[in-house]
Design an enzyme around this catalytic site. Structure first.
Site, PDB file in Angstrom:
ATOM      1  N   ALA A   1      11.797   8.323   4.175  1.00 24.55           N
ATOM      2  CA  ALA A   1      11.455   7.575   5.383  1.00 24.55           C
ATOM      3  C   ALA A   1      12.654   7.383   6.319  1.00 24.55           C
ATOM      4  O   ALA A   1      12.492   7.285   7.534  1.00 24.55           O
ATOM      5  CB  ALA A   1      10.871   6.225   4.984  1.00 24.55           C
TER       6      ALA A   1
ATOM      7  N   THR B   1      13.333   6.980  10.837  1.00 24.72           N
ATOM      8  CA  THR B   1      13.512   5.674  11.511  1.00 24.72           C
ATOM      9  C   THR B   1      14.049   5.870  12.929  1.00 24.72           C
ATOM     10  O   THR B   1      13.738   5.090  13.822  1.00 24.72           O
ATOM     11  CB  THR B   1      14.467   4.738  10.731  1.00 24.72           C
TER      12      THR B   1
ATOM     13  N   GLN C   1       9.007  13.164   1.248  1.00 31.09           N
ATOM     14  CA  GLN C   1       8.124  12.079   0.820  1.00 31.09           C
ATOM     15  C   GLN C   1       7.367  11.545   2.028  1.00 31.09           C
ATOM     16  O   GLN C   1       6.491  10.706   1.891  1.00 31.09           O
ATOM     17  CB  GLN C   1       8.943  10.931   0.229  1.00 31.09           C
TER      18      GLN C   1
ATOM     19  N   ASP D   1       4.498  11.665   7.940  1.00 22.90           N
ATOM     20  CA  ASP D   1       4.382  11.615   9.410  1.00 22.90           C
ATOM     21  C   ASP D   1       4.297  12.971  10.104  1.00 22.90           C
ATOM     22  O   ASP D   1       4.067  13.039  11.316  1.00 22.90           O
ATOM     23  CB  ASP D   1       5.555  10.804   9.994  1.00 22.90           C
TER      24      ASP D   1
ATOM     25  N   HIS E   1       3.767  13.356  -0.666  1.00 19.96           N
ATOM     26  CA  HIS E   1       2.902  12.177  -0.555  1.00 19.96           C
ATOM     27  C   HIS E   1       1.786  12.361   0.473  1.00 19.96           C
ATOM     28  O   HIS E   1       1.262  11.390   0.998  1.00 19.96           O
ATOM     29  CB  HIS E   1       3.738  10.938  -0.222  1.00 19.96           C
TER      30      HIS E   1
ATOM     31  N   CYS F   1     -11.925  12.682   0.684  1.00 21.33           N
ATOM     32  CA  CYS F   1     -12.933  11.945  -0.068  1.00 21.33           C
ATOM     33  C   CYS F   1     -12.384  11.741  -1.480  1.00 21.33           C
ATOM     34  O   CYS F   1     -11.948  12.692  -2.131  1.00 21.33           O
ATOM     35  CB  CYS F   1     -14.244  12.727  -0.120  1.00 21.33           C
TER      36      CYS F   1
ATOM     37  N   CYS G   1     -17.910   9.567   2.729  1.00 29.07           N
ATOM     38  CA  CYS G   1     -17.938  11.027   2.818  1.00 29.07           C
ATOM     39  C   CYS G   1     -19.334  11.486   3.261  1.00 29.07           C
ATOM     40  O   CYS G   1     -20.345  11.043   2.699  1.00 29.07           O
ATOM     41  CB  CYS G   1     -17.605  11.612   1.449  1.00 29.07           C
TER      42      CYS G   1
ATOM     43  N   CYS H   1     -20.894  13.577   0.035  1.00 32.13           N
ATOM     44  CA  CYS H   1     -21.298  12.984  -1.251  1.00 32.13           C
ATOM     45  C   CYS H   1     -21.373  11.458  -1.231  1.00 32.13           C
ATOM     46  O   CYS H   1     -21.719  10.856  -2.243  1.00 32.13           O
ATOM     47  CB  CYS H   1     -20.336  13.448  -2.355  1.00 32.13           C
TER      48      CYS H   1
HETATM   49  P1  NAD Z   1      12.711   3.958   1.530  1.00 33.46           P
HETATM   50  O1  NAD Z   1      12.177   3.085   2.615  1.00 33.46           O
HETATM   51  O2  NAD Z   1      12.605   3.494   0.138  1.00 33.46           O
HETATM   52  O3  NAD Z   1      14.247   4.276   1.819  1.00 33.46           O
HETATM   53  C1  NAD Z   1      14.693   4.699   3.054  1.00 33.46           C
HETATM   54  C2  NAD Z   1      16.211   4.765   3.001  1.00 33.46           C
HETATM   55  O4  NAD Z   1      16.667   5.357   4.215  1.00 33.46           O
HETATM   56  C3  NAD Z   1      16.863   3.392   2.888  1.00 33.46           C
HETATM   57  O5  NAD Z   1      17.817   3.420   1.848  1.00 33.46           O
HETATM   58  C4  NAD Z   1      17.544   3.200   4.260  1.00 33.46           C
HETATM   59  O6  NAD Z   1      18.767   2.524   4.160  1.00 33.46           O
HETATM   60  C5  NAD Z   1      17.776   4.629   4.699  1.00 33.46           C
HETATM   61  N1  NAD Z   1      17.777   4.831   6.139  1.00 33.46           N
HETATM   62  C6  NAD Z   1      17.007   4.238   7.090  1.00 33.46           C
HETATM   63  N2  NAD Z   1      17.251   4.748   8.305  1.00 33.46           N
HETATM   64  C7  NAD Z   1      18.193   5.703   8.129  1.00 33.46           C
HETATM   65  C8  NAD Z   1      18.865   6.595   9.006  1.00 33.46           C
HETATM   66  N3  NAD Z   1      18.593   6.617  10.311  1.00 33.46           N
HETATM   67  N4  NAD Z   1      19.777   7.438   8.485  1.00 33.46           N
HETATM   68  C9  NAD Z   1      20.093   7.423   7.149  1.00 33.46           C
HETATM   69  N5  NAD Z   1      19.491   6.590   6.283  1.00 33.46           N
HETATM   70  C10 NAD Z   1      18.549   5.755   6.754  1.00 33.46           C
HETATM   71  O7  NAD Z   1      12.015   5.382   1.731  1.00 33.46           O
HETATM   72  P2  NAD Z   1      11.724   6.552   0.700  1.00 33.46           P
HETATM   73  O8  NAD Z   1      12.840   6.694  -0.257  1.00 33.46           O
HETATM   74  O9  NAD Z   1      11.267   7.694   1.514  1.00 33.46           O
HETATM   75  O10 NAD Z   1      10.494   6.068  -0.187  1.00 33.46           O
HETATM   76  C11 NAD Z   1       9.485   5.306   0.324  1.00 33.46           C
HETATM   77  C12 NAD Z   1       8.111   5.865   0.488  1.00 33.46           C
HETATM   78  O11 NAD Z   1       7.845   5.532   1.811  1.00 33.46           O
HETATM   79  C13 NAD Z   1       7.842   7.330   0.451  1.00 33.46           C
HETATM   80  O12 NAD Z   1       6.911   7.487  -0.530  1.00 33.46           O
HETATM   81  C14 NAD Z   1       7.166   7.670   1.794  1.00 33.46           C
HETATM   82  O13 NAD Z   1       5.920   8.281   1.566  1.00 33.46           O
HETATM   83  C15 NAD Z   1       6.875   6.353   2.415  1.00 33.46           C
HETATM   84  N6  NAD Z   1       7.118   6.174   3.870  1.00 33.46           N
HETATM   85  C16 NAD Z   1       7.063   7.223   4.734  1.00 33.46           C
HETATM   86  C17 NAD Z   1       7.312   7.002   6.068  1.00 33.46           C
HETATM   87  C18 NAD Z   1       7.221   8.184   7.004  1.00 33.46           C
HETATM   88  O14 NAD Z   1       6.443   9.099   6.760  1.00 33.46           O
HETATM   89  N7  NAD Z   1       8.012   8.188   8.064  1.00 33.46           N
HETATM   90  C19 NAD Z   1       7.644   5.739   6.545  1.00 33.46           C
HETATM   91  C20 NAD Z   1       7.698   4.671   5.617  1.00 33.46           C
HETATM   92  C21 NAD Z   1       7.437   4.910   4.272  1.00 33.46           C
END
Ligand code: NAD
Length: 258
Positions: free
Chosen positions: A30, A34, A107, A110, A125, A133, A158, A161
């Protein structure tokens, strides 16, 4: 503590690791999104500081119609939010073009890696583009279900079904897609560098993939704002934002190859 500008010595170390690697896989979380405006889960502004993660289990989704209605309402409310890939996603595309990256194992749900142009993206994920479904696994585009919500349905079923529909993402307690996990493991275990970007590495089994790469002999490198579970075995660990750090790595790699 994260620094807004990455340490040039560590950038150089990562660039050297990429240049000498025969096969590199990226493992993203994730944190890489961000900078596109999508909150992560466990960072200081993460989703888990606002909602309770224990609600978002598959068991609660299946057994609690109020929860499902809430989830669909949230989905309909957020339909117009669009996000663009950022410098971090684009840098991974550049690494692929430079022949320095085999694939992105993510993971994230998006779709921003594909939107940026990465050609091999393994989504551990699932994704939010589709709904599935839970009984017959029929897939449909999310828009089709959002249209049904607009027409007044609160807990759509669905059309084949009658089973429960859910966003095609993997919730807590739900199995990851087997074929994608196997391909990810195969690629990670045959790599000699696993570059982890923006993941706390606490969500298992997904976080087992960089660990499996390491056990098979790969070097692990980490770019993450905060400490992660695998910092101890990684080199380098760069505690700076993904976008600026990966852009610096790509620039260095290009300069070194001239
Ligand atoms: P997490 O939220 O557990 O960890 C994210 C890590 O990224 C944190 O340690 C944070 O400090 C770091 N971080 C945040 N912004 C950053 C940046 N700009 N540069 C470098 N590091 C940065 O996320 P995870 O480990 O991916 O696990 C969480 C679950 O969250 C996954 O299963 C995922 O499916 C889901 N998720 C996905 C999204 C998305 O698709 N964008 C968003 C939120 C959660």
């Amino acid at each position: 503590m994260a620094t807004t500008v990455p340490d040039p010595v560590l950038v150089e170390r990562l660039t050297d690791a990429l240049a000498s690697s025969r096969k590199t896989v990226a493992f993203t979380g994730a944190g890489i999104s961000t900078e596109s405006g999508i909150p992560d889960f466990r960072g200081p502004q993460g989703v888990w500081t606002k909602v309770d993660p224990s609600e978002f289990t598959i068991q609660n989704y299946v057994s609690n119609p109020d929860h499902r209605r809430r989830v669909w309402r949230m989905r309909a409310e957020h339909r117009d939010r669009t996000y663009e890939p950022n410098a971090g996603h684009r840098a991974l595309v550049e690494l692929e073009r430079l022949g320095a990256l085999d694939c992105v194992i993510t993971q994230n749900i998006d779709g921003l890696h594909q939107q940026a142009g990465s050609s091999v993206v393994l989504e551990l994920h699932g994704n939010t583009r589709e709904v599935k479904c839970l009984s017959c696994d029929r897939r449909a585009l999310s828009e089709t279900v959002i249209a049904r919500l607009d027409a007044g349905e609160e807990d759509p079923r669905c059309l084949d079904c009658g089973g429960l529909l859910k966003s095609a993402t993997v919730s807590f307690g739900e199995a990851m897609p087997e074929q994608i996990v196997n391909e990810s493991l195969e690629r990670a275990e045959s790599a000699d560098l696993c570059l982890v970007v923006g993941s706390s590495l606490v969500v298992f089994p997904a976080a087992g993939i960089p660990l499996a790469a390491a056990r098979a002999g790969a070097r692990v490198a980490i770019i993450n704002n905060e400490p992660t579970e695998l910092d101890e075995i990684a080199d380098p660990v760069i505690r700076s934002p993904a976008g600026v750090t990966l852009s610096a790595v790509v620039a260095r790699l290009r300069a070194n190859s001239r």
